[in-house]
Design a protein around this motif. Structure first.
Motif, PDB file in Angstrom:
ATOM      1  N   GLU A 119       0.833  -1.205   0.000  1.00 12.57           N
ATOM      2  CA  GLU A 119       0.000   0.000   0.000  1.00 12.57           C
ATOM      3  C   GLU A 119       0.871   1.260   0.000  1.00 12.57           C
ATOM      4  OE1 GLU A 119      -2.741  -0.348   3.231  1.00 12.57           O
ATOM      5  OE2 GLU A 119      -3.901  -1.934   2.249  1.00 12.57           O
ATOM      6  N   GLY A 120       1.981   1.230   0.728  1.00 11.00           N
ATOM      7  CA  GLY A 120       2.888   2.371   0.713  1.00 11.00           C
ATOM      8  C   GLY A 120       3.545   2.559  -0.636  1.00 11.00           C
ATOM      9  N   LEU A 121       3.900   1.451  -1.277  1.00 14.98           N
ATOM     10  CA  LEU A 121       4.516   1.509  -2.603  1.00 14.98           C
ATOM     11  C   LEU A 121       3.551   2.118  -3.618  1.00 14.98           C
ATOM     12  CD1 LEU A 121       6.511  -1.407  -4.228  1.00 14.98           C
ATOM     13  CD2 LEU A 121       4.873  -0.073  -5.555  1.00 14.98           C
ATOM     14  N   VAL A 122       2.320   1.643  -3.612  1.00 16.00           N
ATOM     15  CA  VAL A 122       1.318   2.138  -4.562  1.00 16.00           C
ATOM     16  C   VAL A 122       1.032   3.623  -4.313  1.00 16.00           C
ATOM     17  CG1 VAL A 122      -1.110   1.941  -5.215  1.00 16.00           C
ATOM     18  CG2 VAL A 122       0.309  -0.104  -5.039  1.00 16.00           C
ATOM     19  N   LEU A 123       0.918   3.995  -3.039  1.00 16.24           N
ATOM     20  CA  LEU A 123       0.724   5.402  -2.705  1.00 16.24           C
ATOM     21  C   LEU A 123       1.889   6.241  -3.201  1.00 16.24           C
ATOM     22  CD1 LEU A 123      -0.837   7.625  -0.949  1.00 16.24           C
ATOM     23  CD2 LEU A 123       0.833   7.067   0.819  1.00 16.24           C
ATOM     24  N   GLY A 124       3.120   5.797  -2.942  1.00 18.14           N
ATOM     25  CA  GLY A 124       4.289   6.545  -3.390  1.00 18.14           C
ATOM     26  C   GLY A 124       4.358   6.664  -4.896  1.00 18.14           C
ATOM     27  N   ASP A 125       4.079   5.571  -5.575  1.00 13.24           N
ATOM     28  CA  ASP A 125       4.057   5.568  -7.039  1.00 13.24           C
ATOM     29  C   ASP A 125       3.071   6.609  -7.566  1.00 13.24           C
ATOM     30  OD1 ASP A 125       3.998   4.888  -9.765  1.00 13.24           O
ATOM     31  OD2 ASP A 125       2.898   3.025  -9.429  1.00 13.24           O
ATOM     32  N   ALA A 126       1.851   6.577  -7.041  1.00 13.05           N
ATOM     33  CA  ALA A 126       0.806   7.489  -7.517  1.00 13.05           C
ATOM     34  C   ALA A 126       1.126   8.940  -7.155  1.00 13.05           C
ATOM     35  CB  ALA A 126      -0.542   7.073  -6.934  1.00 13.05           C
ATOM     36  N   PHE A 127       1.638   9.159  -5.950  1.00  8.79           N
ATOM     37  CA  PHE A 127       2.045  10.504  -5.533  1.00  8.79           C
ATOM     38  C   PHE A 127       3.146  11.025  -6.456  1.00  8.79           C
ATOM     39  CE2 PHE A 127       5.086  13.099  -3.122  1.00  8.79           C
ATOM     40  CZ  PHE A 127       4.270  14.134  -2.676  1.00  8.79           C
ATOM     41  N   GLY A 128       4.175  10.227  -6.665  1.00  2.00           N
ATOM     42  CA  GLY A 128       5.270  10.663  -7.525  1.00  2.00           C
ATOM     43  C   GLY A 128       4.827  10.919  -8.951  1.00  2.00           C
ATOM     44  N   GLN A 129       3.966  10.056  -9.470  1.00  2.00           N
ATOM     45  CA  GLN A 129       3.474  10.237 -10.836  1.00  2.00           C
ATOM     46  C   GLN A 129       2.710  11.546 -10.981  1.00  2.00           C
ATOM     47  OE1 GLN A 129       4.160   8.672 -13.502  1.00  2.00           O
ATOM     48  NE2 GLN A 129       2.643   9.499 -14.923  1.00  2.00           N
ATOM     49  N   SER A 130       2.033  11.968  -9.914  1.00  2.00           N
ATOM     50  CA  SER A 130       1.264  13.217  -9.988  1.00  2.00           C
ATOM     51  C   SER A 130       2.161  14.442 -10.149  1.00  2.00           C
ATOM     52  CB  SER A 130       0.399  13.371  -8.729  1.00  2.00           C
ATOM     53  OG  SER A 130       1.157  13.789  -7.601  1.00  2.00           O
ATOM     54  N   TRP A 131       3.466  14.267  -9.894  1.00  2.00           N
ATOM     55  CA  TRP A 131       4.401  15.387  -9.978  1.00  2.00           C
ATOM     56  C   TRP A 131       5.126  15.457 -11.319  1.00  2.00           C
ATOM     57  CZ3 TRP A 131       4.644  19.612  -7.197  1.00  2.00           C
ATOM     58  CH2 TRP A 131       3.948  19.624  -5.987  1.00  2.00           C
ATOM     59  N   PHE A 132       4.684  14.690 -12.304  1.00  2.00           N
ATOM     60  CA  PHE A 132       5.173  14.901 -13.668  1.00  2.00           C
ATOM     61  C   PHE A 132       4.327  16.024 -14.265  1.00  2.00           C
ATOM     62  CE2 PHE A 132       7.049  10.729 -13.026  1.00  2.00           C
ATOM     63  CZ  PHE A 132       8.266  10.861 -13.688  1.00  2.00           C
ATOM     64  N   VAL A 133       4.777  17.251 -14.065  1.00  2.00           N
ATOM     65  CA  VAL A 133       4.018  18.432 -14.482  1.00  2.00           C
ATOM     66  C   VAL A 133       4.688  19.069 -15.688  1.00  2.00           C
ATOM     67  CG1 VAL A 133       3.098  18.831 -12.185  1.00  2.00           C
ATOM     68  CG2 VAL A 133       5.266  19.871 -12.816  1.00  2.00           C
ATOM     69  N   ARG A 134       3.890  19.650 -16.556  1.00  2.00           N
ATOM     70  CA  ARG A 134       4.426  20.247 -17.781  1.00  2.00           C
ATOM     71  C   ARG A 134       5.135  21.573 -17.529  1.00  2.00           C
ATOM     72  NH1 ARG A 134      -0.328  19.139 -22.344  1.00  2.00           N
ATOM     73  NH2 ARG A 134      -0.272  16.856 -22.179  1.00  2.00           N
ATOM     74  N   LEU A 140       8.126  11.268   1.305  1.00  2.00           N
ATOM     75  CA  LEU A 140       7.709  11.403  -0.092  1.00  2.00           C
ATOM     76  C   LEU A 140       7.886  12.835  -0.579  1.00  2.00           C
ATOM     77  CD1 LEU A 140       4.569   9.087  -0.159  1.00  2.00           C
ATOM     78  CD2 LEU A 140       6.854   8.617  -1.064  1.00  2.00           C
ATOM     79  N   TRP A 141       7.569  13.812   0.262  1.00  2.00           N
ATOM     80  CA  TRP A 141       7.819  15.204  -0.131  1.00  2.00           C
ATOM     81  C   TRP A 141       9.301  15.407  -0.413  1.00  2.00           C
ATOM     82  CZ3 TRP A 141       4.320  18.095  -1.995  1.00  2.00           C
ATOM     83  CH2 TRP A 141       3.030  18.195  -1.464  1.00  2.00           C
ATOM     84  N   ARG A 142      10.149  14.873   0.444  1.00  2.00           N
ATOM     85  CA  ARG A 142      11.587  15.056   0.263  1.00  2.00           C
ATOM     86  C   ARG A 142      12.062  14.344  -1.005  1.00  2.00           C
ATOM     87  NH1 ARG A 142      14.200  16.057   5.165  1.00  2.00           N
ATOM     88  NH2 ARG A 142      16.089  16.450   3.916  1.00  2.00           N
ATOM     89  N   THR A 143      11.549  13.149  -1.240  1.00  2.00           N
ATOM     90  CA  THR A 143      11.985  12.364  -2.397  1.00  2.00           C
ATOM     91  C   THR A 143      11.668  13.070  -3.701  1.00  2.00           C
ATOM     92  OG1 THR A 143      11.641  10.320  -1.145  1.00  2.00           O
ATOM     93  CG2 THR A 143      11.836  10.118  -3.535  1.00  2.00           C
ATOM     94  N   VAL A 144      10.478  13.632  -3.804  1.00  2.00           N
ATOM     95  CA  VAL A 144      10.076  14.250  -5.064  1.00  2.00           C
ATOM     96  C   VAL A 144      10.897  15.502  -5.356  1.00  2.00           C
ATOM     97  CG1 VAL A 144       8.194  15.833  -4.404  1.00  2.00           C
ATOM     98  CG2 VAL A 144       8.001  14.469  -6.497  1.00  2.00           C
ATOM     99  N   ASP A 181       8.066   8.799  -9.909  1.00  2.00           N
ATOM    100  CA  ASP A 181       7.105   7.763  -9.518  1.00  2.00           C
ATOM    101  C   ASP A 181       7.836   6.556  -8.939  1.00  2.00           C
ATOM    102  OD1 ASP A 181       8.018   7.402 -12.218  1.00  2.00           O
ATOM    103  OD2 ASP A 181       6.511   5.848 -12.493  1.00  2.00           O
ATOM    104  N   THR A 182       8.990   6.216  -9.528  1.00  2.00           N
ATOM    105  CA  THR A 182       9.729   5.048  -9.070  1.00  2.00           C
ATOM    106  C   THR A 182      10.487   5.314  -7.778  1.00  2.00           C
ATOM    107  OG1 THR A 182       9.889   4.087 -11.277  1.00  2.00           O
ATOM    108  CG2 THR A 182      11.579   3.443  -9.692  1.00  2.00           C
TER     109      THR A 182
END
Length: 300
Positions: free
Chosen positions: A13-28, A254-258, A265-266
């Motif tokens: 569940e943490g992995l999926v959350l992190g993946d989805a959170f990170g993916q949301s930060w691919f911004v144009r 997760l904030w720090r990682t992004v 996402d990975t």
């Protein structure tokens, strides 16, 4: 071996959350992205998970069914999941690998042929493996062996295997330490590195352990890489350094990682899987969980 089903589920569940959170930060708009990140403004939901989450779900379900890694069945499971939904941001080489395995070719031959016979050294084996480490957390030798087997189903290169072993060991250590004080960042990274075969991944883990205490995320990303090359060496040491910064605070980690941008996402998936193996998702804000695409009910 029954393993730690509940702890592994927390890691998933943490992995999926992190993946989805990170993916949301691919911004144009990169400048806007920097402002939003500086202000810690969540991206709008829903947050969709990618191939990281898809393959981790398959691996977790495989462990629930078999209690161990059986490479033939695992490779077939990855191929079946890909055929069900190939639009999860799979890496370029994985499209070919999973299509060929799904068509009936043997996984050993398919994976060994990648990249002129070297095999893929991408981060795909590492991104999905944290729940396995949590599952076998009481036996680090088993963690290493099972992580290696799980990697080889799609990634034949020794660096990809080393990356998977490193993440699995990190998740196992995190899970085994539930309820106790977290080790220091250097201690944690050196303990992980001690279980990894000589490799660029291992060398960079030791470099990560030696970074000064005040090192910023951006500086660490410059030194270690943050997944821009989509390789295991370029991804795993940075992600585990980030996990070791805030081992008891998943949202903060997760904030720090992004902040490292890169393959966010990975890197966030790895961090989420490792830290949730220790903490579960109990302290994750409800809004984050509501934004995250749900894990589907278990499939055959």
């Amino acid at each position: 071996m029954n393993g730690g089903v509940g702890v592994a589920r927390d890691s998933l569940e943490g992995l999926v959350l992190g993946d989805a959170f990170g993916q949301s930060w691919f911004v144009r708009d990169a400048e806007a992205g920097e402002r939003w990140l500086a202000g810690r403004v969540l991206r709008p939901g829903p947050w969709k998970w990618t191939d990281d989450g898809a393959m981790a779900i398959v691996l977790y379900e495989h462990l629930v069914r078999y209690g161990e890694v059986r490479e033939d069945a695992l490779a077939a499971g990855f191929a079946a999941e890909y055929a069900r939904d190939p639009y999860r941001q799979y890496g370029a080489s994985m499209h070919e690998v999973l299509e060929r395995i799904g068509a009936g070719e043997g996984w050993r031959a398919v994976t060994a042929e990648q990249f002129d016979g070297q095999g893929s050294w991408g981060n795909g084996a590492a991104m999905r493996v944290a729940p396995l480490g949590a599952w076998f957390r009481t036996d680090l030798a088993m963690v290493v062996d099972q992580a290696r087997r799980s990697a080889l189903a799609t990634h034949a290169h020794p660096e990809a295997v080393a990356g998977a072993v490193a993440v699995a060991v990190a998740a196992a250590l995190a899970a085994a330490g539930r309820g106790g004080p977290a080790p220091s960042r250097p201690e944690f990274l050196r303990e992980v590195a001690a279980r990894v075969a000589p490799s660029e991944v291992r060398t960079l883990l030791l470099e990560a352990a030696a970074l000064p205490a005040g090192t910023t995320v951006r500086k660490a990303a410059d030194r270690l890489g943050s997944g821009w090359r989509i390789s295991a060496p370029d991804t795993v040491p940075f992600a585990l350094w980030c996990a070791a910064l805030s081992p008891d605070d998943l949202p903060e980690a997760l904030w720090r990682t992004v902040e490292g941008w890169g393959d966010r996402d990975t890197t966030c998936a790895i961090v989420g899987g490792v830290i949730a193996a220790r903490t579960s998702l109990s302290a994750v804000p409800a809004q984050w969980r509501a934004h995250t695409e749900a894990i589907p009910a278990r499939r055959p």
